[in-house]
Design an enzyme around this catalytic site. Structure first.
Site, PDB file in Angstrom:
ATOM      1  N   ASP A  23     -25.849  13.692  62.723  1.00  0.00           N
ATOM      2  CA  ASP A  23     -24.826  13.427  64.041  1.00  0.00           C
ATOM      3  C   ASP A  23     -24.280  12.081  64.125  1.00  0.00           C
ATOM      4  O   ASP A  23     -24.682  11.228  63.083  1.00  0.00           O
ATOM      5  CB  ASP A  23     -25.943  13.897  65.184  1.00  0.00           C
ATOM      6  N   ARG A  32     -34.864  13.957  66.925  1.00  0.00           N
ATOM      7  CA  ARG A  32     -34.630  13.321  68.031  1.00  0.00           C
ATOM      8  C   ARG A  32     -35.326  13.818  69.140  1.00  0.00           C
ATOM      9  O   ARG A  32     -35.813  13.122  70.165  1.00  0.00           O
ATOM     10  CB  ARG A  32     -33.239  13.138  68.357  1.00  0.00           C
ATOM     11  N   ARG A  64     -26.416  17.458  57.201  1.00  0.00           N
ATOM     12  CA  ARG A  64     -25.409  16.963  58.078  1.00  0.00           C
ATOM     13  C   ARG A  64     -25.985  15.897  59.068  1.00  0.00           C
ATOM     14  O   ARG A  64     -26.738  16.390  59.845  1.00  0.00           O
ATOM     15  CB  ARG A  64     -24.574  18.150  58.698  1.00  0.00           C
TER      16      ARG A  64
END
Length: 289
Positions: free
Chosen positions: A63, A212, A61
């Site tokens: 973001d 990230r 999944r």
């Protein structure tokens, strides 16, 4: 936990890519925002003339704002729906979907395949440019501008301390009941001839914000704000550090998902559902990773 396909259904694998800038992530949202899953499920329902929604399961999944070049999903379709539409499904989906999401391959999946749990690795790329003039306007939606010069050798030296199996709690947004133990298989940086610096990040799986956050920590090393040892010390501390910056999503792309040979898919599917613990930590099995 069983993952057998319901009788009368066929599991179909979809290989796809998308530009994430106008999506609120992969997963459907209750509040009606546009998502990749929602767009594809709507298109699938329309082209198969079905009254029900066939729900997708995805390898990873992403973001809001994150892109994908090599995403993989699966959907279980009734046998008669698959038989009727399989030959023209790809072309019909192309005609229905917006141009920022494309499905490249639709095929019956081998036995034991699960897009999420059968995967043995995911590979992401994060792209940065430290040119004082900024990012090429044609690349601005996929490359982060960092307004300090970056030392790629220092970032690679710091990255070496993060590779391997660790508890990445310091670099993940904690989710109730989910483990933060991951095996980071590759974390390396390379500057190309155009000055774009690409981080290649490959692991068996990722927890929320992990890529990230890792990139954010290493950029601080690259621009001299933190020493080479700092990201490793943050990892060892095992708690979220407010100094670790989660970089913006548009520089991140899911490039590829890896799967084992067909005969190993079911075993990998079962293994990946076990909750992991580090040696000597006393953690048990059970739950989802």
């Amino acid at each position: 936990m069983s993952d057998e396909v319901e009788p009368g259904h066929v599991r179909v694998r979809l290989d796809l890519s998308y530009d994430g800038r106008d999506f609120s992530g992969w997963a459907k949202q209750a509040r009606g925002q546009r998502t990749v899953q929602g767009d594809i499920e709507d298109a699938l329902r329309t082209v198969t003339r079905s009254s029900q929604t066939y729900e997708l399961t995805v390898a990873g999944r992403t973001d809001a704002g994150v892109h994908a070049r090599g995403q993989v999903a699966h959907v279980d379709l009734p046998v008669e729906v698959w038989a009727e539409h399989r030959e023209k499904l790809l072309k019909r989906l192309a005609g229905r979907l917006a141009r920022d999401v494309r499905i490249w391959r639709v095929e019956e999946a081998p036995a034991g395949f699960n897009a999420r749990f059968s995967a043995i690795w995911r590979r992401y790329a994060y792209r940065v440019n430290d040119n004082p003039g900024g990012v090429d306007p044609l690349l601005r939606g996929h490359v982060l501008w960092h307004d300090w010069p970056l030392d790629v050798d220092a970032m690679n030296a710091a990255a070496e301390k993060l590779v391997g199996e660790h508890d990445f709690a310091a670099y993940c947004k904690k989710r109730e009941g989910a483990t933060t133990i991951r095996t980071l298989q590759q974390l390396s940086w390379e500057r190309d001839a155009a000055g774009v610096i690409t981080a290649t990040v490959k692991a068996d799986a990722f927890c929320h914000n992990m890529v990230r956050s890792l990139v954010g920590a290493l950029l601080f090393v690259g621009d001299g704000h933190r020493p080479v040892e700092w990201p490793g010390k943050v990892l060892a501390a095992g708690v979220r550090d407010s100094a670790v910056h989660v970089v913006r999503p548009h520089g991140l792309t899911l490039e590829e998902v890896g799967y084992p040979a067909d005969e190993l898919l079911a075993a990998r599917n079962r293994e990946a559902r076990n909750k992991r613990s580090l040696p000597g930590s006393g953690g048990g099995l059970g739950g989802c990773c």
